[in-house]
Design an enzyme around this catalytic site. Structure first.
Site, short mmCIF file in Angstrom:
data_model
loop_
_atom_site.label_atom_id
_atom_site.label_comp_id
_atom_site.label_asym_id
_atom_site.label_seq_id
_atom_site.Cartn_x
_atom_site.Cartn_y
_atom_site.Cartn_z
N GLN A 162 9.87 8.09 4.46
CA GLN A 162 9.12 9.30 4.82
C GLN A 162 8.40 9.85 3.59
O GLN A 162 8.99 10.01 2.52
CB GLN A 162 10.10 10.35 5.36
CG GLN A 162 9.48 11.43 6.21
CD GLN A 162 10.55 12.33 6.77
OE1 GLN A 162 10.73 13.45 6.31
NE2 GLN A 162 11.30 11.84 7.75
N GLY A 163 7.10 10.12 3.74
CA GLY A 163 6.32 10.64 2.62
C GLY A 163 5.68 9.57 1.77
O GLY A 163 4.79 9.86 0.97
N VAL A 164 6.13 8.32 1.91
CA VAL A 164 5.49 7.20 1.22
C VAL A 164 4.21 6.89 1.99
O VAL A 164 4.21 6.80 3.22
CB VAL A 164 6.42 5.97 1.18
CG1 VAL A 164 5.72 4.78 0.54
CG2 VAL A 164 7.69 6.32 0.40
N GLU A 165 3.12 6.70 1.30
CA GLU A 165 1.80 6.67 1.94
C GLU A 165 1.54 5.35 2.67
O GLU A 165 0.67 4.57 2.31
CB GLU A 165 0.71 6.91 0.89
CG GLU A 165 -0.58 7.45 1.48
CD GLU A 165 -1.56 7.86 0.40
OE1 GLU A 165 -2.62 8.38 0.76
OE2 GLU A 165 -1.28 7.65 -0.79
N LEU A 166 2.29 5.13 3.76
CA LEU A 166 2.12 3.91 4.53
C LEU A 166 1.11 4.09 5.66
O LEU A 166 0.29 3.21 5.91
CB LEU A 166 3.47 3.47 5.11
CG LEU A 166 4.56 3.10 4.11
CD1 LEU A 166 5.85 2.77 4.85
CD2 LEU A 166 4.15 1.93 3.25
N GLY A 167 1.18 5.22 6.37
CA GLY A 167 0.30 5.44 7.52
C GLY A 167 -1.17 5.45 7.15
O GLY A 167 -2.01 4.87 7.85
N THR A 168 -1.49 6.10 6.05
CA THR A 168 -2.89 6.16 5.60
C THR A 168 -3.42 4.76 5.28
O THR A 168 -4.52 4.39 5.70
CB THR A 168 -2.99 7.06 4.36
OG1 THR A 168 -2.57 8.38 4.71
CG2 THR A 168 -4.41 7.10 3.84
N SER A 184 -4.26 12.44 19.47
CA SER A 184 -3.02 12.82 18.81
C SER A 184 -2.28 13.93 19.54
O SER A 184 -2.89 14.85 20.09
CB SER A 184 -3.32 13.31 17.38
OG SER A 184 -3.95 12.30 16.62
N HIS A 225 -4.14 13.67 9.39
CA HIS A 225 -5.48 13.14 9.63
C HIS A 225 -6.52 13.82 8.74
O HIS A 225 -7.47 13.16 8.26
CB HIS A 225 -5.85 13.29 11.10
CG HIS A 225 -5.11 12.34 12.00
ND1 HIS A 225 -5.34 10.98 11.99
CD2 HIS A 225 -4.14 12.56 12.93
CE1 HIS A 225 -4.55 10.40 12.88
NE2 HIS A 225 -3.81 11.33 13.45
#
EC number: 4.1.1.9
Length: 493
Positions: free
Chosen positions: A299-305, A329, A423
């Site tokens: 959580q908080g690690v920039e994976l989604g971006t 969304s 987003h």
């Protein structure tokens, strides 16, 4: 392998799968508690390596592998949430930064600056200060990462730490600092260069399909036919795995290929595609409708971006003509925020600052009671959507309230809503608020059925992201700004 740390190669990482441990009661009292606490202190004394003197930092041998393994074994044997929280709290408080050393090194740097000493001397003093600012437990985490399965263990440890903080079993600045240090280390180990983009289809291994189904946190998968639709024609599903663990999802993104920007989630997750064969000339938009993290420790690690950016490039290769990219969304927290406003106004002798007089009159005629009080009861459940008359009456006021919630409600200057913040940080535009866009129980109770589109204009995402992060400016469409203006005109908040 820069970014994974010295001595840690990708092959040392094991699949990040864990057996969930059910939360247990708090620490027992009496002699058992004292014995466990003494065992924790003894373990930490042995397992956490002392900080070598600055001059010996590169000459001191690493601690024996067994010391780190002892910590992993001891921690794994703590079945109760409170016990793990206690150990993590003791680690954070007792093995952080030596504040005396930091003060001494800071004073040395200031003195050298005042003396205007040569650059080499000042740079070395600053390096000593940086060295003093490294907490001792970072060394423990670093050495654990070299063990087989060590990084997997640290991901789970951070998940436990986040859970303990949420339950308020462990608190304080030392704990928050340790969480930040661990998050920073995981961000290096899981940086984009070490992530593989993988696509899921109906022909993917059953194990992968099962994991994707279990990981879906936004719009739950009901059965295998539902899963087949989500990876079939006019749909795409991608995930990131680590370069050493192909097939092991870390974060999952679902995409719908449509003719325009979708305004209703049921049309995506329930309706069958127009045909089994994709007609590329009918595809004009890519809709990101679900993104789920499978490992809470990341959580908080920039994976989604990173995942969205990689998927956009992948889709552009497959469909060169594709130019419209948008999300559909959820708006988690909107109903809770609205009920809080209604509750405060009910308590304040029926004060109304949310609806116009005509809206209050219409709502009261439909519900048979004061608007604020009846809505407070109705919006807490999903039954109100059974009344078409009430649904029509609430459309205008709830649309403008939702637009304000997304655009105007802030936390430290940024969007209060976490999905909006995600987003907008990516540089998207708050494009459209959609009425009755999610009529599932979760959609109605969580956001009164409303959903939002965040549109990605690829050439503008960089400037938009910079503007939002630096100046906290939200880029929004005319529809959203019009609804915000209506809110500002008709509401007195």
């Amino acid at each position: 392998m820069r970014g994974l740390g010295p001595g840690l190669t990708a092959r040392r990482l094991l699949p990040l799968r864990f057996t969930p441990r059910p939360p247990g009661p708090r620490l027992a009292s009496g002699q058992a508690t004292g014995a466990l606490e003494r065992a924790m202190d003894e373990l930490l004394r042995r397992a956490v390596p002392p900080t070598p003197a600055y001059e010996l930092r590169e000459k001191t041998p690493a601690p024996a592998e067994g010391q780190c393994a002892d910590f992993v074994s001891f921690y794994g044997g703590l079945a109760e949430t409170a016990e793990r929280a206690e150990l993590l709290g003791r680690l954070a408080r007792g093995f952080g930064v030596d504040h005396g050393q930091v003060a001494e090194q800071s004073a040395g740097v200031l003195q050298l600056r005042q003396q205007q000493r040569e650059a080499a001397v000042l740079l070395q003093a600053e390096d000593r200060l940086r060295y003093a600012l490294v907490p001792r437990y970072r060394g423990l985490f670093h050495h654990i990462s070299k063990l087989d399965g060590g990084v997997r263990f640290l991901v789970q440890l951070r998940a436990d730490l986040l859970e303990a903080q949420a339950l308020k079993l462990v608190e304080g600045p030392d704990v928050r600092e340790m969480n930040g240090v661990l998050k920073g280390m995981l961000s290096e180990w899981f940086s984009s260069g070490f992530l593989n983009l993988e696509r899921v289809t109906w022909h993917s291994p059953c194990e992968v399909l099962q994991k994707i189904s279990e990981a879906e946190a936004v719009h739950p998968v009901k059965n295998w036919m539902d899963m087949k639709r989500r990876v079939g024609p006019y749909r795409r599903c991608y995930f990131f795995s680590h370069c050493s663990t192909p097939g092991e999802p870390l974060v999952v993104l679902h995409v719908a290929l449509t003719g325009d920007i979708s305004s209703n989630i049921q049309a995506i997750v329930k309706e069958c595609p127009p045909s089994e064969t994709e007609e590329k000339n009918t595809i004009a938009a890519a809709i990101f409708y679900s993104i789920s993290l499978t490992q809470q420790g990341l959580q908080g690690v920039e994976l989604g971006t990173f995942l969205i950016k990689r998927v956009v490039k992948e889709l552009q290769r497959e469909f060169p003509h594709l130019g419209v990219f948008s999300s559909l969304s959820p708006i988690p927290g909107f109903t809770k925020w609205l009920l809080g406003l209604l509750n405060s106004q009910v308590k304040d002798h029926g004060r109304n600052e949310l609806f116009t007089d005509s809206e209050c009159k219409e709502i009261s005629e439909i519900t048979g009671g004061p608007a604020n009080e009846t809505l407070k009861l109705l919006l807490g459940s999903s039954e109100w959507v059974q009344s078409e008359t009430l649904v029509r009456a609430l459309q205008t006021p709830l649309m403008r309230l939702c637009a304000w919630y997304l655009y105007g409600e802030k936390h430290r200057g940024y969007a209060l809503n976490p999905v909006a913040n995600f987003h907008l940080q990516n540089g998207a535009v708050l494009w459209r608020v959609n009425w009755m866009a999610d009529v599932s129980l979760k959609g109605i109770t969580g956001s009164c059925g409303l959903m939002a589109n965040y549109r990605y204009f690829l050439e503008e995402t960089g400037p938009n992201s910079t503007s939002y992060l630096s100046s906290k400016n939200i880029k929004a469409s005319e529809q959203v700004l019009s609804l915000v203006a209506q809110f500002q005109k008709n509401s007195k908040l």
